[in-house]
Design a protein around this motif. Structure first.
Motif, mmCIF file in Angstrom:
data_model
loop_
_atom_site.group_PDB
_atom_site.id
_atom_site.type_symbol
_atom_site.label_atom_id
_atom_site.label_comp_id
_atom_site.label_asym_id
_atom_site.label_seq_id
_atom_site.Cartn_x
_atom_site.Cartn_y
_atom_site.Cartn_z
ATOM 1 N N LEU A 21 37.191 40.158 25.960
ATOM 2 C CA LEU A 21 35.793 39.740 25.883
ATOM 3 C C LEU A 21 35.686 38.237 25.657
ATOM 4 N N ARG A 22 36.523 37.706 24.776
ATOM 5 C CA ARG A 22 36.496 36.257 24.523
ATOM 6 C C ARG A 22 36.920 35.483 25.768
ATOM 7 N N ALA A 23 37.958 35.965 26.429
ATOM 8 C CA ALA A 23 38.423 35.284 27.635
ATOM 9 C C ALA A 23 37.348 35.280 28.713
ATOM 10 N N PHE A 33 30.726 33.152 37.581
ATOM 11 C CA PHE A 33 31.139 34.540 37.754
ATOM 12 C C PHE A 33 32.039 34.729 38.966
ATOM 13 N N GLU A 34 31.624 34.215 40.100
ATOM 14 C CA GLU A 34 32.365 34.460 41.338
ATOM 15 C C GLU A 34 33.748 33.816 41.315
ATOM 16 N N ALA A 35 33.859 32.669 40.667
ATOM 17 C CA ALA A 35 35.137 31.951 40.647
ATOM 18 C C ALA A 35 36.099 32.488 39.594
ATOM 19 N N THR A 36 35.650 33.442 38.801
ATOM 20 C CA THR A 36 36.494 34.039 37.768
ATOM 21 C C THR A 36 36.958 35.413 38.227
ATOM 22 N N THR A 37 38.255 35.613 38.301
ATOM 23 C CA THR A 37 38.789 36.906 38.707
ATOM 24 C C THR A 37 39.231 37.695 37.476
ATOM 25 N N LEU A 38 39.376 39.000 37.672
ATOM 26 C CA LEU A 38 39.875 39.831 36.585
ATOM 27 C C LEU A 38 41.299 39.429 36.214
ATOM 28 N N GLY A 39 42.069 38.998 37.197
ATOM 29 C CA GLY A 39 43.404 38.509 36.904
ATOM 30 C C GLY A 39 43.380 37.269 36.025
ATOM 31 N N ASP A 40 42.415 36.371 36.298
ATOM 32 C CA ASP A 40 42.266 35.173 35.463
ATOM 33 C C ASP A 40 41.965 35.567 34.016
ATOM 34 N N ILE A 41 41.075 36.530 33.869
ATOM 35 C CA ILE A 41 40.674 36.962 32.528
ATOM 36 C C ILE A 41 41.859 37.573 31.787
ATOM 37 N N ALA A 45 43.623 36.134 28.416
ATOM 38 C CA ALA A 45 43.662 36.986 27.225
ATOM 39 C C ALA A 45 45.077 37.383 26.829
ATOM 40 N N GLY A 46 46.048 37.084 27.695
ATOM 41 C CA GLY A 46 47.412 37.499 27.417
ATOM 42 C C GLY A 46 47.590 38.994 27.497
ATOM 43 N N ALA A 47 46.901 39.624 28.448
ATOM 44 C CA ALA A 47 46.918 41.079 28.581
ATOM 45 C C ALA A 47 47.278 41.472 30.001
ATOM 46 N N ALA A 48 47.672 42.713 30.181
ATOM 47 C CA ALA A 48 47.970 43.230 31.506
ATOM 48 C C ALA A 48 46.674 43.423 32.286
#
Length: 215
Positions: A21-23, A33-41, A45-48
């Motif tokens: 959520l913070r990431a 929004f569009e330039a941010t991918t789930l992979g980026d997040i 976040a240091g998560a899978a």
């Protein structure tokens, strides 16, 4: 090595969710929004990457939960700021702080809040989530403290008025000033201008940060 207890696993899941959520708040606020991918997040976040799908159906739902968490923490911080209000006018001070907290987010994080508001107006609409419920609880309790005889009716009205004030602040090309919108809301609720945190003033103490992402 003995297996982790259920309580330890639950705490680890909670921390992972909060890092996501913070990431999301950080990256969407920086890039949109569009330039941010789930992979980026996930990377921030240091998560899978697959962990996001475990908690959220998609990016839009993740963003709403992330912004609702930010709003909840910002509102909570404002309501608990020292000196804590007391006496017969405490409810009016709390309502003023709530209004200033929400308008302040729109002023300080326009890209993030504009993206959030646009998402609410999409087909998916308003998403119920734990973060939204915490925010709703704080707003409802503020209305109760203000002295509302019908908080279940007055809380949705306050929420609608706040959303109605945020939208014109974020309108591209023709934004309305926060001072004008604050004045309208304060007049609606009979609040003195000096209550809350008038624009241009700072809290009397250093407030905690809601970022960056940490473990």
């Amino acid at each position: 090595m003995s297996p982790r207890s259920a309580s330890v696993n639950e705490e680890l899941r909670r921390r992972s969710r909060e890092r996501l959520l913070r990431a999301t708040v950080e990256l969407v606020g920086e890039r949109g929004f569009e330039a941010t991918t789930l992979g980026d997040i996930a990377q921030r976040a240091g998560a899978a990457r697959g962990l996001i799908s475990y908690y959220f159906p998609g990016k839009r739902q993740l963003l709403q939960s992330a912004v609702h968490r930010l709003m909840h923490l910002t509102l909570q911080e404002a309501l608990e700021r020292e000196p804590r209000p007391s006496g017969p006018d405490a409810g009016r001070e709390l309502l003023a702080r709530a209004i200033d907290a929400v308008l302040g987010l729109a002023h300080d994080r326009p890209l993030l809040m504009r993206t959030h508001m646009a998402g609410i107006l999409t087909a998916e609409g308003f998403i119920q989530c734990p973060e939204q419920q915490r925010l709703a609880h704080l707003l409802r309790e503020t209305v109760v403290a203000y002295g509302s005889p019908a908080p279940d009716t007055d809380y949705p009205l306050l929420r609608a008025l706040l959303m109605g004030a945020v939208v014109p602040m974020l309108l591209p090309g023709a934004p309305m000033p926060r001072v004008r919108l604050r004045a309208e809301l304060f007049q609606r609720y009979g609040l003195d201008w000096e209550l809350g945190l008038p624009p241009g003033e700072e809290p009397s103490r250093v407030t905690r940060s809601h970022g960056p992402v940490r473990g």
